[in-house]
Motif scaffolding. Structure first.
Motif, mmCIF file in Angstrom:
data_model
loop_
_atom_site.group_PDB
_atom_site.id
_atom_site.type_symbol
_atom_site.label_atom_id
_atom_site.label_comp_id
_atom_site.label_asym_id
_atom_site.label_seq_id
_atom_site.Cartn_x
_atom_site.Cartn_y
_atom_site.Cartn_z
ATOM 1 N N ARG A 149 0.835 -1.207 0.000
ATOM 2 C CA ARG A 149 0.000 0.000 0.000
ATOM 3 C C ARG A 149 0.867 1.253 0.000
ATOM 4 O O ARG A 149 0.548 2.248 -0.654
ATOM 5 N N GLN A 150 1.957 1.219 0.787
ATOM 6 C CA GLN A 150 2.841 2.393 0.805
ATOM 7 C C GLN A 150 3.484 2.603 -0.563
ATOM 8 O O GLN A 150 3.633 3.739 -1.026
ATOM 9 N N ALA A 151 3.866 1.502 -1.221
ATOM 10 C CA ALA A 151 4.436 1.639 -2.568
ATOM 11 C C ALA A 151 3.383 2.135 -3.552
ATOM 12 O O ALA A 151 3.678 2.911 -4.483
ATOM 13 N N ALA A 152 2.075 1.710 -3.390
ATOM 14 C CA ALA A 152 1.013 2.125 -4.307
ATOM 15 C C ALA A 152 0.730 3.613 -4.200
ATOM 16 O O ALA A 152 0.217 4.236 -5.145
ATOM 17 N N MET A 194 7.255 6.896 -2.601
ATOM 18 C CA MET A 194 8.644 6.436 -2.538
ATOM 19 C C MET A 194 8.908 5.529 -3.729
ATOM 20 O O MET A 194 8.015 4.801 -4.189
ATOM 21 N N ASP A 195 10.107 5.564 -4.248
ATOM 22 C CA ASP A 195 10.471 4.701 -5.383
ATOM 23 C C ASP A 195 10.609 3.241 -4.968
ATOM 24 O O ASP A 195 10.274 2.332 -5.728
ATOM 25 N N PRO A 228 6.690 0.776 -7.172
ATOM 26 C CA PRO A 228 5.457 1.120 -7.895
ATOM 27 C C PRO A 228 5.681 1.128 -9.403
ATOM 28 O O PRO A 228 6.778 1.415 -9.882
ATOM 29 N N VAL A 229 4.612 0.835 -10.180
ATOM 30 C CA VAL A 229 4.629 0.967 -11.641
ATOM 31 C C VAL A 229 3.758 2.178 -11.964
ATOM 32 O O VAL A 229 2.545 2.203 -11.660
#
Length: 434
Positions: A99-102, A106-107, A122-123
């Motif tokens: 969820r944090q990456a979504a 942050m990279d 993330p993409v």
């Protein structure tokens, strides 16, 4: 000592190993953690590049097969923006890391979820996040790699400590063996073997102890040999007054009509000379002597006259003493008395006829000649120790003369004449007397 040296060596090796292993172990842990994170990041980036087109166009993504060297094989999962698993491996619904990456704040997001080390990237298509790639590896795998490395380090540490123990045993044996030999040499020295010598180990400190032990053994051996020789010669020297006393008593027994008081007085005089001889030998046997005074030649010649009478008169022989302006000499009277006593005894025992004692001036020396009318001595050395022991007294007399800075020699073999040369000045100019 051997056990103590080995224990200290092993303890030093153990302390050094621990001090070196602790930071190295921490560095190994950090290295493997960073290396695993880098592997996960490569796997996640490769998967993100492969599925970005499908995610951006709304197609179902397909996880590309991992490389043969990819340690994250089977651990990559593709998640949609809503956190549902679309492809690959992982939980059906993403956790906080996904969820944090979504959120695209942050990279790269890393952390632990359950028993796994997780990395999520993330993409992104423009300003919109189209999906999340999750790469994970079990923490147990990382722990196994670190544990195996630590175990190898522990094995090397044990090997190093074992090598230190073996080397300590070897060098301790080399160090202790000469010490054991020194103990044996000291024990032999204590048992009276003055030929005992310490070993040489090539170690400066031990070699110095061995050299000191060797010097001590040699010095004690020389001292004991000198004391034994002096005792043998001194015992021979005591026979002179004893012989005179015996002859006087025998002469008194053979003349029953003679006054016994004369024999008693003569015996007392001989006993006094015997006592004087003992005192002289004890004084001359000491290493330190009193400062030399000027020799009282008149008193000494008077003692020679009395001693000669006791030795020669029972055999019908005469003693003649001549003074030819003798110079003063500064020597020990005890030494000169004993030398002349030996010469008188030698003349009485091995000589014939009248014994003549001449005190004369010999230039820078006082000369005392003792001659008799005995046979020619020829090429014989009277100072050599003969089987009968006749040379013992003369050797003692020579050593006493040399100790006073003088000389004793056979000046003429026919008739036998011995000459005692004594310095007219103190033989020790600085005033130091041995």
């Amino acid at each position: 000592m051997r056990r103590r040296i080995i224990s200290l060596t092993v303890l030093a090796a153990l302390v050094a190993t621990v001090l070196f292993a602790l930071p190295l172990g921490i560095a190994v842990l950090k290295y493997y953690r960073d290396d695993t994170t880098a592997d996960l990041e490569r796997a996640a980036d490769a998967a993100a590049l492969a599925v970005s087109h499908e995610l951006n166009t709304g197609l179902t993504p397909h996880v590309p097969p991992p490389d043969e060297d990819d340690e994250a094989e089977g651990q990559v999962g593709i998640y949609g923006p809503d956190g549902r698993l679309l492809a690959g491996h992982g939980p059906a619904v993403g956790g906080p890391i996904e969820r944090q990456a979504a959120s695209a704040t942050m990279d790269v997001v890393t952390g632990r979820e359950g028993g796994e080390l997780v990395l999520a990237v993330p993409v992104v298509s423009g300003a919109r996040t189209t999906g999340v790639v999750r790469a994970a590896v079990p923490v147990a795998d990382l722990t196994l790699r670190v544990g195996l490395t630590w175990l190898g380090m522990a094995g090397l540490a044990v090997a190093a400590i074992g090598a230190s123990w073996l080397m300590a045993r070897r060098f301790t044996t080399r160090l202790v063996r000469p010490l054991d030999e020194l103990v044996c040499a000291a024990e032999r020295l204590g048992d009276g073997d003055f030929t005992a010598r310490g070993p040489r180990a090539g170690i400066t400190e031990i070699d110095r102890v061995g050299e000191a032990l060797d010097a001590t053994a040699a010095r004690i051996g020389r001292t004991l040999e000198r004391e034994r020789a002096f005792s043998a010669e001194a015992s021979h020297q005591l026979r002179t007054p004893l012989t005179g006393l015996r002859l006087q008593l025998e002469a008194a027994l053979q003349t029953p009509g003679a006054d016994p008081h004369d024999a008693i007085r003569a015996g007392i005089a001989s006993a006094d000379r015997l006592e004087r001889t003992i005192e002289d030998l004890l004084a001359l046997g000491r290493e330190r002597r009193a400062p030399r005074a000027e020799l009282d030649l008149d008193a000494l010649l008077d003692e020679v006259r009395q001693a000669g009478a006791g030795l020669l008169e029972p055999h019908g022989r005469a003693l003649r003493i001549i003074r030819q302006d003798p110079p003063p000499a500064r020597v020990a009277a005890a030494a000169v008395r004993q030398v002349l006593g030996v010469l008188l005894d030698n003349a009485a025992t091995h000589g014939r006829g009248t014994v003549t004692v001449v005190a004369r001036d010999a230039g820078d020396a006082l000369a005392v000649d003792v001659a008799d009318e005995g046979p020619d001595l020829g090429e014989n050395d009277p100072f050599a120790s003969a089987p009968t022991g006749h040379g013992i007294g003369l050797r003692l007399a020579r050593s006493l003369a040399e100790a006073e800075g003088g000389r004793l020699r056979l000046s003429r073999p026919d008739p036998p004449t011995f000459t005692l040369l004594l310095p007219t000045a103190d033989p020790c100019p600085d005033g130091q007397h041995p």
